[in-house]
Write an enzyme that holds these catalytic residues in place. Sequence first.
Site, short mmCIF file in Angstrom:
data_model
loop_
_atom_site.label_atom_id
_atom_site.label_comp_id
_atom_site.label_asym_id
_atom_site.label_seq_id
_atom_site.Cartn_x
_atom_site.Cartn_y
_atom_site.Cartn_z
N CYS A 68 3.31 8.66 -118.16
CA CYS A 68 2.05 9.22 -119.22
C CYS A 68 0.61 8.63 -118.96
CB CYS A 68 2.38 8.94 -121.02
SG CYS A 68 1.67 10.17 -121.90
N HIS A 75 8.28 10.46 -121.21
CA HIS A 75 8.59 9.05 -122.00
C HIS A 75 9.67 8.59 -121.45
CE1 HIS A 75 4.74 8.07 -123.47
NE2 HIS A 75 4.42 9.30 -123.41
N GLU A 121 11.45 5.75 -121.35
CA GLU A 121 12.47 4.90 -122.13
C GLU A 121 12.13 5.85 -123.72
OE1 GLU A 121 7.24 5.41 -123.07
OE2 GLU A 121 9.21 5.86 -121.48
#
Length: 229
Positions: free
Chosen positions: A89, A197, A199
């Site tokens: 991002c 994302h 994560e």
Amino acid sequence: MSFRAAVITFPGSNCDRDMARALEAVSGDKALSVWHGDTDLPERLDFIALPGGFSYGDYLRAGAMAANSPIMRAVAAQAERGVPVLGVCNGFQVLTESELLPGALMRNASQRFICRTAALTVGNTSSIFTDGFEPGERLRVPIAHHDGNYFADEDTLDRLEGDDRVAFRYLDNQNGSRRDIAGVLSANGRVLGMMPHPERAIEPVAHPAMGGADGRRLFENVMQALTSA
């Protein structure tokens, strides 16, 4: 062997803790936190992550000011040596602004902030990040951005595709990215920038509606490649 990962924090980063937790959850080793004003990185790093957020409040241009932070010279040097670098991002924006990756991230075509789970398809399957995926495999990974519209000129786009450097594409492109690009690789395949994302998609129990554990596999790919090298 321990896995030594560093997470870079800029003023305005808000996903650095998420990234650190994801790396620890997958590797079992605590990630190192590095402040953007530092000039050096810890010795013997296996992995560097530039997290999401709004570095410097996205003033001037998203990622532009962070790209000039002192630590980025050390990140560039490590990337040149082949240390894997992941920018997610805002981290992707920093990588393009620092010219570690080509292109630019512009305002979403809708002019609106987008927060949802994105369906992706895997492009490149030969990089350290993507080796464990199948060509064309579909993933679900969360996105949350206002400036995720990937842009590059036609020659650059043709070169990225010809060199097999498109890591991920959107199946439902809502931000207007050229050729549905969601993630791109450096020429040596050791730097990956992506707007989704991974994560945030580490544990299927914690994120059943956000992609399950599809993001976890990206980190597992890196660790598997490093341990088998």
